[in-house]
Write a protein that holds these residues in place. Structure first.
Motif, PDB file in Angstrom:
ATOM      1  N   ALA A 195       0.818  -1.211   0.000  1.00 32.46           N
ATOM      2  CA  ALA A 195       0.000   0.000   0.000  1.00 32.46           C
ATOM      3  C   ALA A 195       0.853   1.262   0.000  1.00 32.46           C
ATOM      4  N   ALA A 196       2.077   1.177   0.494  1.00 31.00           N
ATOM      5  CA  ALA A 196       2.968   2.332   0.536  1.00 31.00           C
ATOM      6  C   ALA A 196       3.868   2.435  -0.691  1.00 31.00           C
ATOM      7  N   THR A 197       3.618   1.660  -1.720  1.00 31.70           N
ATOM      8  CA  THR A 197       4.477   1.653  -2.906  1.00 31.70           C
ATOM      9  C   THR A 197       4.662   3.035  -3.529  1.00 31.70           C
ATOM     10  N   PRO A 198       3.594   3.848  -3.702  1.00 28.57           N
ATOM     11  CA  PRO A 198       3.823   5.177  -4.293  1.00 28.57           C
ATOM     12  C   PRO A 198       4.812   6.025  -3.505  1.00 28.57           C
ATOM     13  N   LEU A 199       4.828   5.902  -2.186  1.00 31.43           N
ATOM     14  CA  LEU A 199       5.789   6.648  -1.382  1.00 31.43           C
ATOM     15  C   LEU A 199       7.179   6.028  -1.466  1.00 31.43           C
ATOM     16  N   ILE A 200       7.239   4.719  -1.478  1.00 33.01           N
ATOM     17  CA  ILE A 200       8.531   4.032  -1.487  1.00 33.01           C
ATOM     18  C   ILE A 200       9.293   4.324  -2.774  1.00 33.01           C
ATOM     19  N   ARG A 201       8.602   4.352  -3.900  1.00 31.63           N
ATOM     20  CA  ARG A 201       9.297   4.513  -5.175  1.00 31.63           C
ATOM     21  C   ARG A 201       9.819   5.929  -5.396  1.00 31.63           C
ATOM     22  N   ARG A 202       9.509   6.862  -4.523  1.00 33.07           N
ATOM     23  CA  ARG A 202      10.042   8.214  -4.672  1.00 33.07           C
ATOM     24  C   ARG A 202      11.530   8.262  -4.336  1.00 33.07           C
ATOM     25  N   CYS A 203      11.930   7.583  -3.290  1.00 33.41           N
ATOM     26  CA  CYS A 203      13.356   7.554  -2.909  1.00 33.41           C
ATOM     27  C   CYS A 203      13.667   6.200  -2.279  1.00 33.41           C
ATOM     28  N   PRO A 204      13.622   5.135  -3.056  1.00 36.40           N
ATOM     29  CA  PRO A 204      13.736   3.788  -2.473  1.00 36.40           C
ATOM     30  C   PRO A 204      15.086   3.502  -1.840  1.00 36.40           C
ATOM     31  N   GLY A 205      16.165   3.986  -2.453  1.00 36.84           N
ATOM     32  CA  GLY A 205      17.479   3.705  -1.899  1.00 36.84           C
ATOM     33  C   GLY A 205      17.669   4.304  -0.517  1.00 36.84           C
ATOM     34  N   ARG A 206      17.294   5.557  -0.360  1.00 36.18           N
ATOM     35  CA  ARG A 206      17.422   6.199   0.944  1.00 36.18           C
ATOM     36  C   ARG A 206      16.479   5.568   1.961  1.00 36.18           C
ATOM     37  N   LEU A 207      15.302   5.197   1.516  1.00 33.83           N
ATOM     38  CA  LEU A 207      14.346   4.588   2.433  1.00 33.83           C
ATOM     39  C   LEU A 207      14.851   3.246   2.953  1.00 33.83           C
ATOM     40  N   ALA A 208      15.560   2.491   2.109  1.00 35.32           N
ATOM     41  CA  ALA A 208      16.137   1.229   2.572  1.00 35.32           C
ATOM     42  C   ALA A 208      17.162   1.471   3.674  1.00 35.32           C
ATOM     43  N   LEU A 209      17.965   2.523   3.544  1.00 38.91           N
ATOM     44  CA  LEU A 209      18.940   2.849   4.590  1.00 38.91           C
ATOM     45  C   LEU A 209      18.247   3.270   5.881  1.00 38.91           C
ATOM     46  N   VAL A 210      17.186   4.067   5.764  1.00 38.01           N
ATOM     47  CA  VAL A 210      16.444   4.493   6.955  1.00 38.01           C
ATOM     48  C   VAL A 210      15.830   3.281   7.651  1.00 38.01           C
ATOM     49  N   ALA A 211      15.273   2.358   6.881  1.00 37.26           N
ATOM     50  CA  ALA A 211      14.673   1.161   7.479  1.00 37.26           C
ATOM     51  C   ALA A 211      15.730   0.321   8.193  1.00 37.26           C
ATOM     52  N   CYS A 212      16.932   0.224   7.620  1.00 37.99           N
ATOM     53  CA  CYS A 212      18.014  -0.502   8.305  1.00 37.99           C
ATOM     54  C   CYS A 212      18.339   0.145   9.647  1.00 37.99           C
ATOM     55  N   LEU A 240       7.590  -4.241  10.261  1.00 32.18           N
ATOM     56  CA  LEU A 240       7.456  -3.516   8.996  1.00 32.18           C
ATOM     57  C   LEU A 240       8.803  -3.050   8.464  1.00 32.18           C
ATOM     58  N   ALA A 241       9.622  -2.477   9.337  1.00 31.55           N
ATOM     59  CA  ALA A 241      10.888  -1.910   8.876  1.00 31.55           C
ATOM     60  C   ALA A 241      11.820  -2.985   8.319  1.00 31.55           C
ATOM     61  N   GLY A 242      11.831  -4.161   8.953  1.00 33.56           N
ATOM     62  CA  GLY A 242      12.732  -5.214   8.505  1.00 33.56           C
ATOM     63  C   GLY A 242      12.445  -5.681   7.087  1.00 33.56           C
ATOM     64  N   TRP A 243      11.160  -5.829   6.747  1.00 38.39           N
ATOM     65  CA  TRP A 243      10.806  -6.296   5.405  1.00 38.39           C
ATOM     66  C   TRP A 243      10.687  -5.147   4.411  1.00 38.39           C
ATOM     67  N   LEU A 244      10.667  -3.918   4.928  1.00 38.17           N
ATOM     68  CA  LEU A 244      10.698  -2.769   4.032  1.00 38.17           C
ATOM     69  C   LEU A 244      12.043  -2.649   3.325  1.00 38.17           C
ATOM     70  N   VAL A 245      13.113  -3.131   3.957  1.00 35.55           N
ATOM     71  CA  VAL A 245      14.445  -3.018   3.359  1.00 35.55           C
ATOM     72  C   VAL A 245      14.516  -3.733   2.007  1.00 35.55           C
ATOM     73  N   PRO A 246      14.212  -5.039   1.918  1.00 35.59           N
ATOM     74  CA  PRO A 246      14.283  -5.672   0.591  1.00 35.59           C
ATOM     75  C   PRO A 246      13.237  -5.143  -0.380  1.00 35.59           C
ATOM     76  N   TYR A 247      12.056  -4.755   0.113  1.00 34.27           N
ATOM     77  CA  TYR A 247      11.040  -4.211  -0.794  1.00 34.27           C
ATOM     78  C   TYR A 247      11.535  -2.899  -1.415  1.00 34.27           C
ATOM     79  N   ALA A 248      12.136  -2.021  -0.591  1.00 33.53           N
ATOM     80  CA  ALA A 248      12.660  -0.765  -1.121  1.00 33.53           C
ATOM     81  C   ALA A 248      13.821  -1.015  -2.077  1.00 33.53           C
ATOM     82  N   LEU A 249      14.654  -2.002  -1.801  1.00 30.53           N
ATOM     83  CA  LEU A 249      15.721  -2.340  -2.739  1.00 30.53           C
ATOM     84  C   LEU A 249      15.148  -2.816  -4.072  1.00 30.53           C
ATOM     85  N   GLY A 250      14.042  -3.570  -4.022  1.00 28.57           N
ATOM     86  CA  GLY A 250      13.398  -3.987  -5.266  1.00 28.57           C
ATOM     87  C   GLY A 250      12.843  -2.812  -6.048  1.00 28.57           C
TER      88      GLY A 250
END
Length: 445
Positions: A195-212, A240-250
């Motif tokens: 459901a958060a895909t539109p937000l994630i795809r705006r800056c996925p790389g940085r979001l993966a670092l924040v989730a880590c 949520l944060a743990g599985w957000l990392v690979p999703y944001a990398l994708g």
């Protein structure tokens, strides 16, 4: 009188009848094509129907993640008949720690989120380009998850009613329900992140670092302030944060990032080396799944070790994409399907790569059905065998040694057969959810 010679009348010249050419015999067709020919033709049709732009490596990674989870649960989840006559859960990992490396191969959930991030981001981009709104897009994505899940809940509601009417022990009911419905936690997390895909795809790389950083924060806080309620409460956010990392990398992969081989190497080496440090010097478990009786589980919720393991898996998946494309027979142009009037003199044969692609494609069409019902198939085999008066090694006995593993391997074909029956019964729910209404047809993956 001279003899009168009369010349005999000659028959009028006749035009020879046109020479008839016998009709050419129709080519002999076999009365019935062999099962092998039909199988090869079906495989070729699947190969020809696949767009050349489709990245088969993505589907192969998703198929591996599903099969890994299924085989992993079948091998490390045990239902034991206790002396009191009730069923209880157990795991061979508790009795045979040498099996721990098995979890490094058969716990590929991060790959599923990695592929989900790529596919979800591309799907939303296609929907936006076609003028489809966010609500319509999300409704379709969630429908693919909810319909198979609702069927599972409905069946197990009936099972619960039957167990209660039969007077089953509370421990037995709890064990069965926990194992059968355990896949649903994954769907809840996956649906929330989708459901958060539109937000994630705006800056996925940085979001993966924040989730880590969010995953590491509770353990760092505990190291600084000791055991307190605050860090433990923060750890619940890791679900949520743990599985957000690979999703944001994708999603970053879908946006054109992670395109070079060096990116995959960096993720693999960085994730694996950090994981080794966390296990060797920071006290995190080496098992990538929960072990009954262990003080810490890497999955409930995801720990920094689990996140690093997932990052390493994503890097390895990127490095294997080229090999997976070759294994599944991906080419620039697909082979045309066999002609319907091909005679027996021209046998059609599919290649090994096309067979592998057909298996991957069919599994992807029913990925959720297979994932949701694989635990039920194991439990159904366990309960039915027990009800028939049997007490079988590898099925009802304690998983306390390597011999149990050998017996459990012998039961895997039975589990697979029961899962096939579940697949035949419920596959249409998932496939119907994938069909788009004609008035809202959008080419999304």
């Amino acid at each position: 009188m001279a003899d009168l010679q009369v010349r005999p009348a000659t028959a009028p010249a006749t035009v020879p009848a046109p020479r008839r050419t016998p009709p050419r015999p129709a080519p002999l067709e076999p009365a019935r094509s062999s099962a092998r020919d039909r199988l090869h033709r079906a495989v070729l049709r699947i190969d020809a129907a696949t767009p050349s732009s489709r990245d088969r490596a993505v589907d192969a990674l998703r198929a591996y993640s599903i099969l890994g989870v299924v085989l992993g649960h079948w091998l490390v989840s045990a239902v034991v008949l206790r002396s009191g006559g009730h069923l209880a859960g157990d795991s061979p990992l508790r009795h045979v720690p040498a099996l721990t490396p098995l979890t490094w191969v058969l716990q590929p959930l991060a790959l599923f989120f990695f592929v989900g991030g790529r596919v979800g981001s591309q799907s939303y981009a296609s929907a936006v380009a076609a003028g489809t709104g966010y609500r319509a897009w999300l409704a379709r994505r969630l429908r693919q998850l909810l319909r198979p899940a609702l069927a599972l809940l409905a069946v197990w509601t009936l099972v619960l009613i039957g167990l209660a009417a039969a007077g089953a022990a509370y421990e037995t009911v709890r064990t069965l329900v926990q194992l059968a419905l355990s896949p649903l936690w994954f769907l809840c997390v996956y649906a929330a992140i989708t459901a958060a895909t539109p937000l994630i795809r705006r800056c996925p790389g940085r979001l993966a670092l924040v989730a880590c950083a969010l995953v590491a924060a509770p353990d760092l806080a505990r190291a600084l302030v000791g055991d307190a309620a605050g860090p433990d409460a923060l750890r619940s956010l890791n679900v949520l944060a743990g599985w957000l990392v690979p999703y944001a990398l994708g999603a970053h992969w879908a946006a054109g990032g992670l395109a070079r081989r060096g990116h995959g190497l960096a993720l693999l080496i960085g994730g694996a080396s950090t994981l080794a440090a966390l296990v060797l010097w920071c006290g995190y478990p080496a098992s990538m799944v929960g072990v009954p009786g262990a003080a810490v589980s890497n999955l409930s919720p995801p720990t920094p070790a689990a996140v690093c393991f997932g990052v390493a898996q994503c890097g390895l998946g990127l490095l294997l994409c080229g090999a997976l494309r070759r294994l599944t027979g991906q080419r620039e142009r697909p082979t045309p399907p066999p002609a319907a009037d091909a005679g027996a003199g021209a046998p059609v044969r599919a290649t090994a790569g096309q067979f592998r692609w057909a298996a991957v494609a069919l599994l992807n069409l029913s990925a959720m059905t297979v994932f949701l019902w694989h635990q039920t198939s194991m439990l159904a085999t366990t309960v039915v065998a027990l009800g028939l008066g049997g007490y079988w090694s590898g099925l009802h006995t304690a998983p306390d040694g390597p011999l149990w593993v050998l017996f459990r391997l012998a039961w895997l074909p039975v589990f697979a057969g029961v899962l096939a029956l579940c697949w035949l019964s419920f596959r249409d729910l998932e496939r119907s959810a994938r069909r788009r209404p004609r008035e809202h047809a959008v080419h999304v993956r």
